[in-house]
Design a protein around this motif. Structure first.
Motif, PDB file in Angstrom:
ATOM      1  N   MET A  59       0.856  -1.177   0.000  1.00  0.00           N
ATOM      2  CA  MET A  59       0.000   0.000   0.000  1.00  0.00           C
ATOM      3  C   MET A  59       0.898   1.235   0.000  1.00  0.00           C
ATOM      4  O   MET A  59       1.720   1.404   0.900  1.00  0.00           O
ATOM      5  N   ILE A  60       0.756   2.073  -1.028  1.00  0.00           N
ATOM      6  CA  ILE A  60       1.569   3.285  -1.145  1.00  0.00           C
ATOM      7  C   ILE A  60       0.671   4.507  -1.003  1.00  0.00           C
ATOM      8  O   ILE A  60      -0.377   4.598  -1.651  1.00  0.00           O
ATOM      9  N   CYS A  61       1.106   5.439  -0.182  1.00  0.00           N
ATOM     10  CA  CYS A  61       0.405   6.707   0.004  1.00  0.00           C
ATOM     11  C   CYS A  61       0.941   7.708  -1.022  1.00  0.00           C
ATOM     12  O   CYS A  61       2.086   8.165  -0.923  1.00  0.00           O
ATOM     13  N   ILE A  62       0.115   8.026  -2.001  1.00  0.00           N
ATOM     14  CA  ILE A  62       0.550   8.903  -3.099  1.00  0.00           C
ATOM     15  C   ILE A  62       0.941  10.293  -2.611  1.00  0.00           C
ATOM     16  O   ILE A  62       2.010  10.802  -2.988  1.00  0.00           O
ATOM     17  N   PRO A  63       0.146  10.979  -1.778  1.00  0.00           N
ATOM     18  CA  PRO A  63       0.586  12.307  -1.327  1.00  0.00           C
ATOM     19  C   PRO A  63       1.922  12.274  -0.589  1.00  0.00           C
ATOM     20  O   PRO A  63       2.775  13.142  -0.782  1.00  0.00           O
ATOM     21  N   ARG A  64       2.141  11.253   0.239  1.00  0.00           N
ATOM     22  CA  ARG A  64       3.412  11.144   0.963  1.00  0.00           C
ATOM     23  C   ARG A  64       4.550  10.875  -0.007  1.00  0.00           C
ATOM     24  O   ARG A  64       5.643  11.422   0.108  1.00  0.00           O
ATOM     25  N   MET A  65       4.309  10.011  -1.000  1.00  0.00           N
ATOM     26  CA  MET A  65       5.321   9.729  -2.016  1.00  0.00           C
ATOM     27  C   MET A  65       5.707  11.015  -2.738  1.00  0.00           C
ATOM     28  O   MET A  65       6.887  11.294  -2.950  1.00  0.00           O
TER      29      MET A  65
END
Length: 164
Positions: free
Chosen positions: A103-109
């Motif tokens: 699970m990747i958090c786009i805003p954090r990335m």
């Protein structure tokens, strides 16, 4: 390899994230000499959902960049030799090894890419490589473990020509 991707995040990314995800997952599997066809689930999400998931599964009530949920217990990192001892690790229809979920958090990335001074493609690829290593039994709880993971992550990305 089957890569199931679920895009929960509403704002589109400005690069071919599906292609990058497939290349990095395959490169990580090849790097670790995984002897099986695999199935991996990738969820791209936002701050609220990753914080909720982090709280629910890790008792950490904050946003994070990536979460990994391995489906296989490893005796040693990257050692697939015992996978066949438990056939519940394999998809009953396809025979693929169920490696786990990312699970990747786009805003954090996106924030991290900017703060680290490299592009979103590199940060996205890094998070996938990092998480793939977790799915294959690696961790970074000690300095020694962290050094191993860092070396492997760097080599996977370098082999793909993805640099800072």
């Amino acid at each position: 390899m089957t890569l199931n991707i679920e895009m929960e995040y509403e704002t589109p990314l400005e690069f071919d994230w599906e292609d990058i995800a497939r290349k990095v997952t395959e490169a990580a599997l090849d790097y670790e000499h995984c002897p099986y066809e695999t199935e991996i689930n990738l969820v791209l999400t936002g701050n609220e959902e990753i914080q909720r998931t982090n709280r629910e599964f890790r008792d950490i009530d904050r946003i994070t960049d990536v979460l990994s949920f391995p489906m296989l217990d490893f005796d040693a990192p990257g050692d697939f030799s015992h996978a066949e001892e438990d056939d519940s690790c394999f998809h009953p229809d396809t025979g693929e090894l169920l490696l786990g979920d990312i699970m990747i958090c786009i805003p954090r990335m996106q924030e991290q890419a900017q703060s680290y001074g490299h592009g979103q493609i590199r940060e996205f690829a890094f998070l996938i490589a990092h998480s793939m290593l977790h799915l294959m039994g690696y961790d970074h709880m000690t300095p020694e473990e962290a050094a191993v993971m860092e070396k492997k992550q760097a080599e996977i990305l370098e082999n793909l020509g993805i640099t800072r």
